[in-house]
Design a protein around this motif. Structure first.
Motif, PDB file in Angstrom:
ATOM      1  N   SER A 131       0.813  -1.219   0.000  1.00 45.79           N
ATOM      2  CA  SER A 131       0.000   0.000   0.000  1.00 45.79           C
ATOM      3  C   SER A 131       0.847   1.270   0.000  1.00 45.79           C
ATOM      4  N   CYS A 188      -5.570  11.639   7.926  1.00 48.99           N
ATOM      5  CA  CYS A 188      -4.827  10.441   7.505  1.00 48.99           C
ATOM      6  C   CYS A 188      -3.594  10.180   8.363  1.00 48.99           C
ATOM      7  N   LEU A 193      -0.006  11.234   1.647  1.00 49.19           N
ATOM      8  CA  LEU A 193      -1.314  10.849   1.107  1.00 49.19           C
ATOM      9  C   LEU A 193      -2.140  12.087   0.782  1.00 49.19           C
ATOM     10  N   GLN A 196      -0.910  13.487  -2.435  1.00 50.73           N
ATOM     11  CA  GLN A 196      -1.396  12.667  -3.555  1.00 50.73           C
ATOM     12  C   GLN A 196      -2.841  12.999  -3.895  1.00 50.73           C
ATOM     13  N   ILE A 202      -4.753  10.125  -6.325  1.00 49.77           N
ATOM     14  CA  ILE A 202      -5.722   9.227  -5.707  1.00 49.77           C
ATOM     15  C   ILE A 202      -6.989  10.024  -5.435  1.00 49.77           C
ATOM     16  N   ASP A 203      -8.093   9.311  -5.200  1.00 50.16           N
ATOM     17  CA  ASP A 203      -9.329   9.993  -4.800  1.00 50.16           C
ATOM     18  C   ASP A 203      -9.544   9.799  -3.301  1.00 50.16           C
ATOM     19  N   GLU A 205     -11.697   8.016  -1.648  1.00 47.18           N
ATOM     20  CA  GLU A 205     -11.905   6.622  -1.270  1.00 47.18           C
ATOM     21  C   GLU A 205     -10.565   5.899  -1.137  1.00 47.18           C
ATOM     22  N   LYS A 206      -9.662   6.129  -2.084  1.00 47.03           N
ATOM     23  CA  LYS A 206      -8.341   5.505  -2.035  1.00 47.03           C
ATOM     24  C   LYS A 206      -7.541   6.039  -0.859  1.00 47.03           C
ATOM     25  N   ALA A 207      -7.653   7.331  -0.572  1.00 47.89           N
ATOM     26  CA  ALA A 207      -6.960   7.906   0.588  1.00 47.89           C
ATOM     27  C   ALA A 207      -7.427   7.224   1.869  1.00 47.89           C
ATOM     28  N   VAL A 209      -8.649   4.133   2.152  1.00 46.71           N
ATOM     29  CA  VAL A 209      -8.130   2.759   2.169  1.00 46.71           C
ATOM     30  C   VAL A 209      -6.651   2.745   2.567  1.00 46.71           C
ATOM     31  N   LEU A 210      -5.867   3.644   1.980  1.00 41.80           N
ATOM     32  CA  LEU A 210      -4.432   3.658   2.247  1.00 41.80           C
ATOM     33  C   LEU A 210      -4.109   4.131   3.670  1.00 41.80           C
ATOM     34  N   ARG A 236     -14.079   7.818   6.371  1.00 43.49           N
ATOM     35  CA  ARG A 236     -14.311   7.615   4.937  1.00 43.49           C
ATOM     36  C   ARG A 236     -15.111   8.764   4.351  1.00 43.49           C
TER      37      ARG A 236
END
Length: 255
Positions: A131, A188, A193, A196, A202-203, A205-207, A209-210, A236
Motif C-alpha cells: 500500500s 490520515c 497521502l 497525492q 488518488i481519490d 476513497e483511495k486515501a 483505504v491507504l 471515509r
C-alpha cells in the motif's frame, strides 16, 4: 452493584438530535457574485462564524456546499457538513495562520504514517509495503522528496531536503487548497497521502483505504466493533468529501 440512573417522572434527557439547531430555511440556492459564488438560504447568504459571506471560488464548490445545506432535515447537523466546515476554516482562520499550517503539514511529513512499518506479522508487513511503497515512490518522482520507511515505534530523521519539498509545495497553495491539505493530513496522519489527493493521484476513497491499512488488518484478525465501524465510516465520509472539494476547486469558476 449500582442502580441504573432514573429520571423523575416526566423528565426527559435531551438527545443529541434535540440539541441541534432547527432548520430555519426552505430554499437553498447558488448565486453568482462578482468574485465567486455564494450559497443562499431563502435569499440570504450563508455567513461564516466570523460573519463573512461564504463566497466560494467555483460554482462546483458552491453547489457541493449547497447540497450539504439542502439535505438537512428538521435539525442542522454541522458535523455532518464537512465541505461547509472546511470552507469556514479557509475563510476565517487560514489567512492569518498560513505559516503555522504549512509548518504543521511539514511536521506530519517528518513522522508520516506511510513511513512507519510494523516489525511483524509478515502479512501486515506485506500489506503495508504493497500500500505505502508506491506512495513513497510517488513522492520521489513528483516532489523530488526522498522518504525512508522505518520499522518500529521510534521515528527516524527524514531527509531535510524532502521535508523542504513538502513545505515548499504546501506554501505554494491558495487558502482553499492549503486548508484541505492540512485537514486531510491530520485525518490520515500522512502529508504524503494528502499531497497525492491534492495532485489527483488518488481519490478520497483511495486515501481512506491507504490510511487505514492497520485498522483493516486488525478487523480481519479480530472482527469489528460498532465504535470502530462508526469511526471508520466518519473517516471515509470526511476523505471522500475532501476529494470532492479538491475536484470542485479544480473546476472552471463558471462551470
Amino acid at each position: 452493584m449500582s442502580e441504573p440512573y432514573k429520571t423523575k417522572p416526566g423528565v426527559k434527557i435531551p438527545s443529541r438530535e434535540n440539541s441541534l439547531p432547527k432548520r430555519f430555511y426552505k430554499a437553498v440556492d447558488v448565486v453568482a457574485l462578482d468574485d465567486g459564488f455564494a450559497v443562499h438560504l431563502d435569499g440570504r447568504p450563508v455567513k461564516s462564524p466570523a460573519k463573512r459571506t461564504l463566497a466560494l471560488p467555483t460554482r462546483a464548490l458552491a453547489e457541493l456546499v449547497a447540497s450539504e445545506w439542502d439535505v438537512q432535515g428538521e435539525r442542522i447537523d454541522a458535523p455532518a457538513m464537512p465541505a461547509t466546515r472546511l470552507c469556514f476554516v479557509a475563510l476565517d482562520l487560514i489567512p492569518d495562520a498560513r505559516a503555522a499550517t504549512v509548518a504543521e503539514v511539514t511536521k506530519y511529513a517528518s513522522t508520516d504514517l506511510v513511513c512507519f512499518r510494523a516489525p511483524e506479522p509478515p502479512d501486515l508487513i506485506a500489506a503495508q509495503s504493497a500500500s505505502w511503497d508506491p506512495v513513497i515512490a510517488w513522492a520521489e518522482r513528483a516532489l523530488e522528496a526522498h522518504f525512508v520507511p522505518a520499522t518500529g515505534l521510534m521515528p527516524i530523521d527524514q531527509d531535510p531536503v524532502a521535508l523542504q519539498r513538502v513545505m515548499q509545495r504546501a506554501g505554494e497553495l491558495d487558502d482553499w487548497r492549503l486548508t484541505t491539505l492540512a485537514h486531510v493530513t491530520a485525518v490520515c496522519g500522512s502529508a504524503l497521502l494528502a499531497l497525492q489527493l491534492l495532485a489527483g493521484e488518488i481519490d478520497g476513497e483511495k486515501a481512506f483505504v491507504l490510511s487505514t491499512v492497520d485498522e483493516h488488518y486488525q478487523i480481519s484478525q479480530w472482527g469489528e466493533d460498532h465504535e470502530a465501524a462508526d469511526r471508520l465510516a466518519r473517516l471515509r465520509t470526511e476523505l471522500v468529501v475532501m476529494g470532492q472539494v479538491l475536484r470542485a476547486l479544480d473546476a472552471a469558476p463558471a462551470a
